[in-house]
Design a protein around this motif. Structure first.
Motif, mmCIF file in Angstrom:
data_model
loop_
_atom_site.group_PDB
_atom_site.id
_atom_site.type_symbol
_atom_site.label_atom_id
_atom_site.label_comp_id
_atom_site.label_asym_id
_atom_site.label_seq_id
_atom_site.Cartn_x
_atom_site.Cartn_y
_atom_site.Cartn_z
ATOM 1 N N MET A 87 0.770 -1.045 -0.077
ATOM 2 C CA MET A 87 -0.081 0.052 -0.063
ATOM 3 C C MET A 87 0.863 1.261 0.027
ATOM 4 O O MET A 87 1.932 1.252 0.690
ATOM 5 C CB MET A 87 -0.994 0.087 1.197
ATOM 6 N N LEU A 88 0.365 2.380 -0.955
ATOM 7 C CA LEU A 88 1.194 3.503 -0.898
ATOM 8 C C LEU A 88 1.087 4.377 0.277
ATOM 9 O O LEU A 88 -0.177 4.724 0.613
ATOM 10 C CB LEU A 88 0.705 4.056 -1.980
ATOM 11 N N HIS A 89 2.091 4.934 0.875
ATOM 12 C CA HIS A 89 2.057 5.914 2.060
ATOM 13 C C HIS A 89 2.889 6.832 1.958
ATOM 14 O O HIS A 89 4.076 6.660 1.406
ATOM 15 C CB HIS A 89 2.439 5.078 3.488
ATOM 16 N N PRO A 90 2.453 8.147 1.812
ATOM 17 C CA PRO A 90 1.062 8.672 1.907
ATOM 18 C C PRO A 90 0.045 8.145 0.718
ATOM 19 O O PRO A 90 0.432 7.783 -0.375
ATOM 20 C CB PRO A 90 1.206 10.014 2.099
ATOM 21 N N SER A 91 -1.181 8.172 0.870
ATOM 22 C CA SER A 91 -2.339 7.887 0.073
ATOM 23 C C SER A 91 -2.193 9.051 -1.221
ATOM 24 O O SER A 91 -1.808 9.932 -1.083
ATOM 25 C CB SER A 91 -3.672 7.759 0.745
ATOM 26 N N TYR A 92 -2.630 8.537 -1.994
ATOM 27 C CA TYR A 92 -3.209 9.498 -3.177
ATOM 28 C C TYR A 92 -3.820 10.794 -2.947
ATOM 29 O O TYR A 92 -3.385 11.885 -3.257
ATOM 30 C CB TYR A 92 -3.904 9.036 -4.462
ATOM 31 N N LYS A 141 -3.866 16.458 -1.504
ATOM 32 C CA LYS A 141 -4.020 17.750 -0.667
ATOM 33 C C LYS A 141 -2.754 18.567 -0.544
ATOM 34 O O LYS A 141 -2.692 19.917 -0.413
ATOM 35 C CB LYS A 141 -4.539 17.266 0.675
ATOM 36 N N VAL A 142 -1.568 18.084 -0.374
ATOM 37 C CA VAL A 142 -0.127 18.650 -0.254
ATOM 38 C C VAL A 142 0.114 19.487 -1.629
ATOM 39 O O VAL A 142 0.231 20.860 -1.464
ATOM 40 C CB VAL A 142 0.965 17.731 -0.179
ATOM 41 N N ARG A 195 -6.026 11.141 -9.430
ATOM 42 C CA ARG A 195 -4.710 10.024 -9.200
ATOM 43 C C ARG A 195 -3.758 9.995 -10.315
ATOM 44 O O ARG A 195 -2.646 9.846 -10.078
ATOM 45 C CB ARG A 195 -5.256 8.701 -8.751
ATOM 46 N N TYR A 196 -4.269 10.016 -11.439
ATOM 47 C CA TYR A 196 -3.512 9.741 -12.671
ATOM 48 C C TYR A 196 -2.540 10.853 -12.637
ATOM 49 O O TYR A 196 -1.316 10.958 -13.279
ATOM 50 C CB TYR A 196 -4.154 10.061 -13.919
ATOM 51 N N SER A 197 -2.742 12.386 -12.316
ATOM 52 C CA SER A 197 -1.759 13.393 -12.541
ATOM 53 C C SER A 197 -0.692 13.173 -11.477
ATOM 54 O O SER A 197 0.547 13.511 -11.645
ATOM 55 C CB SER A 197 -2.499 14.644 -12.102
ATOM 56 N N ILE A 198 -1.204 12.538 -10.102
ATOM 57 C CA ILE A 198 -0.113 12.348 -9.254
ATOM 58 C C ILE A 198 0.835 11.210 -9.695
ATOM 59 O O ILE A 198 2.268 11.421 -9.480
ATOM 60 C CB ILE A 198 -0.794 11.783 -7.991
ATOM 61 N N MET A 233 7.263 15.045 -2.777
ATOM 62 C CA MET A 233 5.948 15.672 -3.297
ATOM 63 C C MET A 233 5.345 15.637 -1.748
ATOM 64 O O MET A 233 4.782 16.773 -1.475
ATOM 65 C CB MET A 233 5.287 14.520 -4.261
ATOM 66 N N ASN A 234 5.431 14.646 -0.997
ATOM 67 C CA ASN A 234 4.685 14.655 0.335
ATOM 68 C C ASN A 234 5.175 15.877 1.053
ATOM 69 O O ASN A 234 4.511 16.444 2.066
ATOM 70 C CB ASN A 234 4.680 13.230 0.859
#
Length: 80
Positions: free
Chosen positions: A1-6, A11-12, A28-31, A66-67
């Motif tokens: 699982m991805l942490h942090p989530s999409y 939000k960031v 999500r695609y952009s992320i 990114m996060n």
């Protein structure tokens, strides 16, 4: 699982967008595209913007960048 989530990453990235303005990232695609592009830059020997551990994969570093708000995602419509 991805942490942090999409949703957390979205939000960031969108935290500096004024109320009522168009969000920079709205899917999500952009992320995924933004982190993949940054991971390719890291593979091509770009300097990481966050501290890394030995053996950490480029995609994990890109997600951490990114996060932490170190990456700025610019929409295709934006000219800078």
């Amino acid at each position: 699982m991805l942490h942090p989530s999409y949703t957390d990453l979205m939000k960031v990235v969108n935290q500096d967008v004024e109320e009522g303005d168009t969000k920079i990232v709205n899917s999500r695609y952009s992320i995924v595209l933004a982190t993949a592009k940054r991971a390719r830059q890291l593979i091509d020997h770009a300097d990481p913007l966050v501290p890394t551990k030995d053996g950490e994969k480029p995609l994990s570093v890109a997600i951490d960048e990114m996060n932490s708000g170190k990456l700025k995602v610019i929409g295709e419509d934006t000219e800078e």
